[in-house]
Every structure is written in structure tokens, then in C-alpha cells.
Scaffold this motif. Structure first.
Motif, short mmCIF file in Angstrom:
data_model
loop_
_atom_site.label_atom_id
_atom_site.label_comp_id
_atom_site.label_asym_id
_atom_site.label_seq_id
_atom_site.Cartn_x
_atom_site.Cartn_y
_atom_site.Cartn_z
N SER A 122 -0.41 -9.89 -1.94
CA SER A 122 0.82 -10.57 -1.54
C SER A 122 1.10 -11.79 -2.42
O SER A 122 2.20 -12.33 -2.39
N ALA A 179 2.74 -3.88 4.90
CA ALA A 179 3.34 -2.83 5.72
C ALA A 179 2.26 -2.06 6.47
O ALA A 179 1.29 -1.60 5.87
N ASP A 184 5.31 -7.38 -3.89
CA ASP A 184 6.24 -7.53 -2.78
C ASP A 184 5.44 -7.67 -1.48
O ASP A 184 4.67 -6.79 -1.11
N ASN A 202 -2.16 -4.36 -8.46
CA ASN A 202 -1.58 -4.26 -7.12
C ASN A 202 -1.44 -2.81 -6.68
O ASN A 202 -1.70 -2.46 -5.54
N THR A 226 -3.22 -1.32 -3.36
CA THR A 226 -2.46 -0.82 -2.22
C THR A 226 -2.50 0.71 -2.12
O THR A 226 -2.36 1.25 -1.04
N GLU A 227 -2.72 1.38 -3.25
CA GLU A 227 -2.69 2.84 -3.21
C GLU A 227 -3.75 3.40 -2.27
O GLU A 227 -3.50 4.28 -1.47
N ASN A 253 6.28 -7.40 1.51
CA ASN A 253 6.54 -6.36 2.50
C ASN A 253 5.68 -5.13 2.27
O ASN A 253 5.22 -4.49 3.21
N ILE A 254 5.49 -4.79 0.99
CA ILE A 254 4.65 -3.62 0.70
C ILE A 254 3.20 -3.92 1.03
O ILE A 254 2.48 -3.11 1.60
N SER A 311 -1.13 1.68 1.77
CA SER A 311 0.10 2.46 1.91
C SER A 311 -0.15 3.68 2.77
O SER A 311 -0.65 4.69 2.32
#
Lengths: 244, 244, 244, 244
Positions: free
Chosen positions: A199, A209, A203, A112, A116-117, A205-206, A121
Motif C-alpha cells: 500500500s 481488497a 493502489d 507489488n 499481491t498475486e 484499494n488493490i 487477490s
């Protein structure tokens, strides 16, 4: 994106777009650990190979934003069914690529973080929401312009075959420019796939986002490029007619 | 891999495979200290040069997994003696490359760390055994597909000579994708040589830990690519006949 | 830089120079976070693309120092109005590129640090003022020589089309050489734009410290290259006449 | 290295070798701060440009070890005066390149550290003296073989012009392989120049420690490559005659 709706041809093209987008997202996410230069080199080289490979069938788009630009700029030449089929293939390709990453990186935390990195993000400390939107718009504008100038209508073979290399170079440059601030996504399929997969485990939300930035930014950039390309093309055609 | 069993030609081909694999393993291991991007650039460029150099004689395989794929996909055209001679040459080449590294890095600690860091140490924290197998399979699948599409039957000169560059680019991309998790080996000869040499000096358990992944993963990936390539080729031939 | 003063052609050329310089400054500044290798790869690839794109109209200069060299070496063939129009377009392009960066990096601190880190902060600990001047002169000399040899008079198409790639490679090499000491600016437009924009938000003294080095260094380097190129060209022409 | 002793031609060739070696040493030393990948990319690209530029006159050697190999392999075709003139030009070029670095990096500490870090400080912890000798020999062997195969007799234009790119790629690969252990010098002119300049300012013992490795290693490697290339060439010529 050629202008055919022959079902057999369209199926082959959608398969090519699915494959290309899947491998692109897989490579773009899996190389995150090697830093900005590694991601940029891997993504740029891959884009060139994908255009030369499956792109021979479909035109080599692998990007819903650039596909939307093509659709609008074609002014009716591309049927809406073709556009939607391409869109769906690319989004499913992005999803499949992210799922492959999840299968390969069995540690949920690491997988994850990796997914996301790179893109999901937004770095608020450097760019902020407005800046992130601007960066995604500008970079996608540049990439889309490179695609339209060298690959549009599938006539890149006229440019001594350098079109796919130029587009790969543009991917590499844009990735280096935007990596620190927004991850240099430039592609809604690249954003959606990892967000959906992440997801399930991380999380929510992260994972989601600022997700909308990776749709609006590239979309605005690619459509603007398509319109400007179209206008320039129209003006240059008109000038030629006046000369005749 | 051409289909000849003329002893003189076969000897020259085996020598070419031995040389190419030796230099590939040497470069891949020696560049570990420069990080993922350095290893990827060095390995990719070298693969291109090796295909253009010794590969002119042997087809430029340097990899037992990709050789096995060629053998199965040829459906009898490649004799088993050719396949075995190539296999042996590549494994001995990998051994010779690792021995060269050992001679060059006279510090046993450093040399063993270098040899095992790149490939032999699966990163359990990120990928795990199943993930490691998947990564090696997927990356070798992609690399093998690039080789089969551009180099099979030695006809890459028809593709305007870009085949060796495309395969080198694929090596670079795959290395960047898998470097953090499994070392991006994609080649049993790359795994065997350093494991044998390291087990003379280092802890045998470390040298051979998870070694089987670097045989099964690439093997499954390359054979799958070979079968899919073969089926696609067969279908496209059939379609052409129907059109006639 | 072609020798025309037809207002329509000149306007198109100035627009091309403005666009090229703007994107170059934007890419050069935005990629600062990826380190020297990232900046060098992005800037080199971009220079090649810009010469192949807008440079088809204007000759692909994007640099007031190299433009000054062209003007002096042309010995009157280039009218002063052309030179001044190019100069102004490039300086405005640099300003627009820096403004784009400011819009994208909404954090003032980060945006100013990025803009000044790359170029405007001479590293006194390693190079000093004299050394900084020498580095900027030598690197711009090399870059300008590459431009004059391969692109002068727009005849790079005679060199099998490799001119733009050679100039991009020179940008990449020179950036790697000078990045640590002076930021490898080699271009007054690259220096002026970020300095103006940064002085709105950051300490004016920091933004403009040693600014003159980035005008005098590149200027001396490019003019020297132009004169040497001109003399060599003259001697070689004379030799040919003697042979006739 | 062409086989002429016409004084005018020889002077032009020596000037080309001087210039090329000077710029090579300057770039190789100045880019040290960017790490192994940066040095490798800069040196590789530069070698290609230097072969395409001044190398058109002199053959593009820029390396006393490779020059010695050419001299021995030519078996009398190259006169000893040509060999010595090239040798002297290259050594003076290396000296001039190091002097340029010293002028640019006005801090004595930094300049000496930069000059010695890249090449002159053998990393005893990893390679030791014997290993350092082996690494320099093997890497120079590979580089020299690439040069002899693609550039010998100035006939690289027959290889579709890819010779200079292949040699540049070899420089990049070898630099990545040897950078950590010995600095990947592969060139006595690269070693001598910085050692002489550094010994004016730094501890003489550090500047010249293990200096002989950078003469013997490359020398043995390049001469071995030249002999093997010569034998292979001789055997292949004989085979062709037998076939006739």
C-alpha cells in the motif's frame, strides 16, 4: 508455544517466531513466479526446516491463527501475555518478510504484483467471497489439525520425529489446493505484511481488497480445529480413566 | 572442511570438492530447460547426494563463498593453505562442469543460452543491480546458515543424519525464491565456470555482465552467516560455562 | 480393514474411512488447476498423511475397489457387513468431498469444469474407451498391490514404517502416468461424488459420460491384484511348511 | 545381481527383472505428457519402489547397461549365463512395457508420439549426435556409480537403508538434466521396447533414428563407472591390507 512467561525464554521464543515468520513470508512471496507447484514445494520444505530450526525454541507456529487456536484450546494454560507476544512477533515477522521482498525486487510494479498475486487477490471468477472464506477456513483447519496432532505440547519427538515433515507436507498440499482460488494464505501474518508494504507503492484499494477474508477464514478454521482437537483429547482422556 | 593439512588427505579432499562442484554446475546448467521447479528439485537432491558421497571426505562445501565463511568463522583453526586449495578446487570444478555442458550441447547458441539463462543474466526488469545483490546475499546467507548449523565440523551424524537432507532442501527452496530474478546462483564457482566457457563462443559482454554480483552477493551473505553463527556459538558456550 | 464387527470399533473405522475419502476427493479435485505434477504431489502426500492419521483406525483404504479386493482376498475373514459399511462410508465420503468443492468454488461453471476435468472426462482422443479401461485397471492394480504388500493386516509397522510413504509414492506415480488420458481416478468414490454433485448444475450427460469405466477399471485391477497377492502368499506359506 | 545360477533362484530373479523393467518403461512413457518434472518425479519414485520390491530378489538393476557394468566389474564372479539371462529379461520387460502402453493409448498417432517423444527422438538442434552420445554416457555414468556405490553386492542394507532412495534421486536428477536434449534414456531396454512397438505403426525411420546412441552411450557410461568403481575398491582394499 510452551507455557512459560520467564522473560528471557519468552524473548527468545518471540525472536524465533519473528525470524520464522519473516523467512516464511519472504519465501512464499519470492517463489510466486515459479507457479503453484514451486510455491507449494518451497513453502512446505521451508515450514519443516523452520520447525526443526527456530521452532525448537518456540514450538514452530509462525501463524497468528494457529496461535489463537492454541491459546483457546489450552483453556488458560497459556497466559494471555504469551499469546499476545507471539501474535505481535508473527505480525512483525510478516511485515519484515514483505519489506525484504520490496528491497530485493526493486521494480515497484513487479514487486507489488508478486506480493499481491500470491495471496491478496482473491480470484472472484472462481471462488467469490463466500468461497474464498470457505477455502481459507477449510485449508487452515486441515493445517492446524496437522499442527495440533503432531506438534502440540512440543511432544513431536515422540512421533519418531516425523511431526515437522507431516506439517510441511500439509502446507504443500493445502497450497496446491487453494493456490488458484485464494492464494492459499492460511495465515494473517502472510496477508498483513505484503498488504502494508504494497500500500506504500501500489493502489491501496488493490492491496487491501478482501483483506478481512485472510483474517476471518484462517481464524475460524484454526479455532474450530483447536476446539475439535481439545474435545477429542478430553473424550479420549475420559475413556482411559473409565478403563482404569 | 576439516582442519587437516596432511598432503594426502588434503589432495583427496580437494579432489572431492572438484568432483562435487563439477557435477553440481553440470546438473544446475543442464536442467535449466525444465524450468524453476525442475532446476530446484535436481539441484536440491544432488546437493544431498554430493554431501553424502564425496562430501564424506571434504565436508561437502562445493562453494567458495561458504568456504570463505568457514575460514573466517574458524578463527585460525583452518589454515590458509587449506582454504586456498579448496577455493581453487571449487573454481576448477565449476570450470570443468561448464566445459562438460559445452561438450554435451554441441549447438553453440543453445549451449550459451542455457549457461547464461540460469545464472549469468540478471533480470534487470524485476530486481535491478541492488536487488540482485540483496537476493544473492540473502539466499546465500540462508543456505550458509543451514550448512553451518547442520554440517559444521563434520558433526552432522549427531543430528540423526538429516543434515545433508536439510541442506538439499535449503538449496531447493532458495533456488525457487531467486530463480526468476537472479537465477539463484549463490555460488561464485557456479558463476565463473559458465562465464569463462561462454565467453569463448558468445558475446563477451553478455557472458560477464553483472558477473561481480555473483561474487560479492554470495560472499557477503556467507560471511555474515558465518560471523553470526560464530557469535551465537560463542554466547551459548559462555552461557554453559556460567551454568557450570 | 481389520476384521472386527464390534459396533463401536466399526463405527470409528467407518468414520475414519469417511473422513479420509472426503479429504482425498477434496484435495484431488481442488488441486486440478495446478496441473498433473501438482495433483500428483498433493494426492501422494495426502494419501501418506491419511494412512498415518485416520488410517491408524481403519487400515487406510479410502477406496471401494481396493476394499473389494481386500474382501475377496480375505476369503471369509472379513464379514460382508464390514465390507458394506466401509463401501458406504467411502462413497459418502467422496460425495461429501465433492460437495465441499462445490461450496468452495461458488462459480458453477468453474466448479463443474474442475470436478469433471480431473477424472470424469475420458480423453477419447488419446485413450478411447478400451484404453481408458486398461489404464484404470493397470494403475489401480499397481496401487492395490502396493497397498496389499505394505499395509495388509495392518502390519506395515514391521516394514520400518515406510508402508504409508510407499503407498503415497504409488499414488503420485500412477497419477502422473494416467492424468492425461483418464485423469488417473483409480477410485469409484473419487468418480461418484463429483459426478453426483456436477449433475445438479452441469449437463448430466457430461457428468456421467463413461462413468462406468471408473467402476469397472479400478474394480478389475484391484481384484486381480488381490487374487495374485493371495496366491503368492499361499504359495510362500506352503513352501515354508514344506521346508519345516 | 547376485552370483547364483541355481535355476529356481535365477528364474525368480529374471522374473523380477522382467517385471521391474516392464513397469519402469510403462511409467516412463506414460508420464511423458506431464513434462520433464513429472517424468523425473514418477521415474525416480518408481525406481526406489522397484528396488525395494522385486529388487529384493534380483538386486534391482532393470537396465542392460548397468548389468553389463556389473558383469565386467565382477571379474568372473558373475557367470555369463546369469548376465545373459538378466539381459534378456530386461529387454523383454522393456518390450512388454511398451506393448502395455500401446494397448492403453489406443490412438496410434498419440501412442507413437508419446513413445518416441520421450527418448527416441534425439533433439539435434540442441545436442547433435556427438552431444547426445556424451549426455547419455555422462548421465548413465552418474546413475551407474550411484547404483554400484549403494547397491553392489546387495549390501545396501548396511547404508541404513537409504541406497534405494539415493538411486531413485539419481534417476530423478539425471532425467531433469537430459530430458530436453536426448530424453534421458540411460537404458537400452527403455529404448528398444518402444522402438520395436512404434515401428509396427509409425514410420520405421523415425522409430529407429539414432537408436544406436541409446545403446552405445549408456553402455560406455556404465562400463566406465564399473571399472572406476572396481579400481577404487581394489585400491582401498590394498590400503587396508597395508595398514594391517
Amino acid at each position: 508455544m510452551r507455557w512459560k512467561t520467564n522473560p528471557k525464554v519468552l524473548t527468545a521464543q518471540c525472536l524465533a517466531e519473528f525470524m520464522g515468520t519473516m523467512i516464511y513470508v519472504y519465501v512464499n512471496v519470492m517463489s510466486v513466479g515459479t507457479g503453484a507447484t514451486g510455491v507449494a514445494v518451497a513453502s512446505g520444505l521451508l515450514y519443516t526446516l523452520m520447525i526443526l530450526g527456530p521452532g525448537q525454541l518456540s514450538g514452530g507456529i509462525f501463524n497468528p491463527a494457529i496461535g489463537l487456536g492454541f491459546f483457546i484450546a489450552s483453556a488458560g494454560q497459556i497466559k494471555i501475555i504469551t499469546f499476545l507476544a507471539f501474535l505481535l512477533s508473527e505480525l512483525l515477522g510478516g511485515l519484515a518478510g514483505a519489506a525484504l521482498v520490496r528491497i530485493c525486487l526493486t521494480s515497484a510494479d513487479y514487486s507489488n504484483a508478486t506480493m499481491t498475486e500470491g495471496v491478496l487477490s482473491l480470484n472472484l471468477a472462481t471462488a467469490g467471497i463466500g468461497g474464498g472464506f470457505m477455502i481459507e477456513s477449510i485449508l487452515t483447519f486441515c493445517l492446524a489439525m496437522a499442527v495440533y496432532v503432531t506438534l502440540a505440547n512440543g511432544d513431536w519427538k515422540q512421533h519418531a520425529g516425523w511431526g515437522p515433515v507431516a506439517v510441511g507436507a500439509a502446507v504443500c498440499i493445502c497450497t496446491l489446493c487453494g493456490y488458484d482460488a485464494t492464494g492459499a494464505c492460511m495465515n494473517p501474518a502472510r496477508a498483513l505484511g505484503p498488504a502494508v508494504i504494497a500500500s506504500f507503492y501500489a493502489d491501496v484499494n488493490i492491496a487491501w481488497a478482501y483483506h478481512y477474508i485472510y483474517w476471518i477464514g484462517p481464524g475460524v478454521g484454526a479455532v474450530t480445529a483447536a476446539i475439535i482437537y481439545r474435545v477429542l483429547h478430553f473424550l479420549s482422556d475420559q475413556e482411559k480413566q473409565e478403563e482404569d
